[in-house]
Design a protein around this motif. Structure first.
Motif, PDB file in Angstrom:
ATOM      1  N   LEU A 172      13.031  -8.051  -2.581  1.00  0.00           N
ATOM      2  CA  LEU A 172      11.606  -7.797  -2.842  1.00  0.00           C
ATOM      3  C   LEU A 172      10.901  -9.123  -3.011  1.00  0.00           C
ATOM      4  N   VAL A 173       9.979  -9.410  -2.108  1.00  0.00           N
ATOM      5  CA  VAL A 173       9.321 -10.714  -2.117  1.00  0.00           C
ATOM      6  C   VAL A 173       7.804 -10.528  -2.053  1.00  0.00           C
ATOM      7  N   SER A 174       7.138 -10.739  -3.196  1.00  0.00           N
ATOM      8  CA  SER A 174       5.683 -10.538  -3.213  1.00  0.00           C
ATOM      9  C   SER A 174       5.022 -11.696  -3.952  1.00  0.00           C
ATOM     10  N   GLY A 175       3.747 -11.495  -4.309  1.00  0.00           N
ATOM     11  CA  GLY A 175       3.029 -12.542  -5.027  1.00  0.00           C
ATOM     12  C   GLY A 175       3.475 -12.652  -6.476  1.00  0.00           C
ATOM     13  N   VAL A 219      14.030  -5.344   3.314  1.00  0.00           N
ATOM     14  CA  VAL A 219      13.184  -6.457   2.890  1.00  0.00           C
ATOM     15  C   VAL A 219      11.755  -5.945   2.766  1.00  0.00           C
ATOM     16  N   ALA A 220      11.109  -6.182   1.626  1.00  0.00           N
ATOM     17  CA  ALA A 220       9.767  -5.623   1.444  1.00  0.00           C
ATOM     18  C   ALA A 220       8.925  -6.495   0.527  1.00  0.00           C
ATOM     19  N   GLY A 221       7.625  -6.198   0.470  1.00  0.00           N
ATOM     20  CA  GLY A 221       6.675  -7.023  -0.288  1.00  0.00           C
ATOM     21  C   GLY A 221       5.958  -7.965   0.656  1.00  0.00           C
ATOM     22  N   GLY A 222       4.834  -8.517   0.222  1.00  0.00           N
ATOM     23  CA  GLY A 222       3.962  -9.316   1.075  1.00  0.00           C
ATOM     24  C   GLY A 222       4.655 -10.370   1.920  1.00  0.00           C
ATOM     25  N   LEU A 260       4.319  -4.346   9.800  1.00  0.00           N
ATOM     26  CA  LEU A 260       3.582  -5.453   9.170  1.00  0.00           C
ATOM     27  C   LEU A 260       2.513  -4.991   8.184  1.00  0.00           C
ATOM     28  N   GLU A 261       1.754  -3.934   8.540  1.00  0.00           N
ATOM     29  CA  GLU A 261       0.652  -3.515   7.653  1.00  0.00           C
ATOM     30  C   GLU A 261       1.157  -2.887   6.356  1.00  0.00           C
ATOM     31  N   PHE A 262       2.441  -2.487   6.310  1.00  0.00           N
ATOM     32  CA  PHE A 262       2.980  -1.930   5.072  1.00  0.00           C
ATOM     33  C   PHE A 262       3.845  -2.932   4.308  1.00  0.00           C
ATOM     34  N   CYS A 263       3.845  -4.199   4.760  1.00  0.00           N
ATOM     35  CA  CYS A 263       4.532  -5.248   3.988  1.00  0.00           C
ATOM     36  C   CYS A 263       3.688  -5.577   2.765  1.00  0.00           C
ATOM     37  N   THR A 264       2.398  -5.797   2.980  1.00  0.00           N
ATOM     38  CA  THR A 264       1.496  -6.095   1.867  1.00  0.00           C
ATOM     39  C   THR A 264       1.027  -4.778   1.235  1.00  0.00           C
TER      40      THR A 264
END
Ligand code: KG4
Ligand code: ZN
Length: 337
Positions: A134-137, A265-268, A295-299
């Motif tokens: 999980l990789v996000s802001g 793999v998920a998150g922005g 791509l549009e559901f990554c963020t």
């Protein structure tokens, strides 16, 4: 069962309609990027106010796209945390009010669990158990997803989240908010090998990450060499390469040690092309299947909230009280609400 999903945890207003039989019927997104751009980052109070403005038109638009009426809804899922408290409260208050009016239950959803499940909206979805990156802001975590709702954190960042590091380095390089995708774009013009960034924590045991050192390294390179566009692109490339490599090293270790055959793999940051390339290569080398959301559901988006809500709805895990409660900090799998 038809579930409305509402996402308002940060700077994106997302709404979607998910049907447990027909799949995703509609999704609408409004990004506040332009609103926050002049401030160089998200201004929480402005974010809340804009969610108030956009939520109702987006819900109307989503229902129209799904060709259904409000009365056709069976439940309302909303992001209950983690996120900005004011922004979360807008979504929660909206969801509770609508549920009261329609006499249907709500489903509070964990934002990061929804990210984790986003790849399940795709064709040929992964099956449990799997490893999730999980990789996000705000988060960088490796999670063992044993079954739906059963998650164990295997490793996480000890300082900055990887998306936060992308955003901070982008700022150093003079790129506009939101920095991550801008930095990735700039890195395409970078020359490999001009700068060599460290790989924090790579030599240490375990599955934790650290990204704040990369930010400092980027700042030092920028101060010394960052006067022209080529040097800035070279720094962007080297930073991205090191950040991606740090993630890949720990994914490889987790796959090998725990014999995972699927990595989600998920998150922005899962939108990052270099990360996608490198993880696909890792998958080929280790014989593991790699799953990304489109791509549009990554963020941030409403579809992942509606989908996660529908899974809990089917298990009867819904909520009918009128208490408007949100969780700005919420460890996944810990608090049950
Ligand atoms: O999941 P998300 O939309 O919101 C949070 O829950 O945090 O993730 C946003 C983060 C930001 O830090 C943004 O800069 C980063 O994801 N991001 C990227 C890319 N697209 C978004 N970072 C690197 N490369 C990208 N293409
Ligand atoms: Zn998010």
């Amino acid at each position: 069962m038809v579930i409305l999903g509402i996402e308002t945890s940060c700077d994106e207003t997302g709404v979607a309609v998910y049907d447990t039989v027909g799949g995703l019927l509609a999704h609408k997104l409004y990004s506040q990027v332009a609103l926050h751009a002049e401030f160089g980052g998200v201004v929480p109070e402005l974010a809340s106010r804009d969610h108030v403005r956009k939520l109702l038109p987006l819900v109307k638009g989503a229902l129209k796209e799904a060709k259904i009426e409000l009365q056709d809804l069976d439940g309302i899922a909303y992001t209950a945390g983690p996120g900005l408290i004011g922004a979360l409260l807008v979504g929660a208050a909206f969801a509770k009010s609508l549920s009261y009016a329609l006499k249907i239950p709500t489903i509070p959803v964990h934002h990061m669990e929804a990210h984790l499940l986003a790849p399940l909206l795709e064709e040929n979805p992964p099956e449990f158990p799997f490893l999730a990156l999980l990789v996000s802001g705000g988060h960088t975590q490796l999670i063992e997803a044993a079954a739906f709702g059963k998650y164990k954190v295997l490793g996480e960042t000890l300082d900055d989240a990887v998306g936060e590091a992308f955003d901070k380095v982008a700022k150093i390089l003079g790129l506009p908010y939101p920095g991550g995708p801008e930095l990735a774009k700039m890195a395409k013009n970078g020359v490999k090998g001009r700068f060599s960034f460290p790989r924090p924590m790579a030599g240490q045991k375990g599955l934790n990450f650290s990204f704040s050192g990369l930010k400092t390294y980027a700042l030092n390179c920028f101060r010394e060499f960052g006067l022209d566009n080529q040097a800035r692109a070279d720094i962007a490339f080297a930073f991205q390469e090191a950040a991606v490599d740090s993630l890949v090293i720990k994914c490889r270790r987790a796959i090998k040690e725990n014999h995972f055959t699927s990595l989600v793999v998920a998150g922005g940051v899962s939108a990052n092309y270099m990360l996608r390339e490198q993880l696909n290569e890792l998958g080929r080398a280790e014989g593991a299947q790699i799953y990304f959301p489109r791509l549009e559901f990554c963020t941030d988006n409403g579809a992942m909230i509606a989908y996660t809500g529908s899974r809990y709805f089917m298990l009867g895990k819904t909520n009918t009280n009128m208490e408007i409660k949100v969780y700005p900090r919420w460890e996944m799998g810990k608090t049950s609400i």
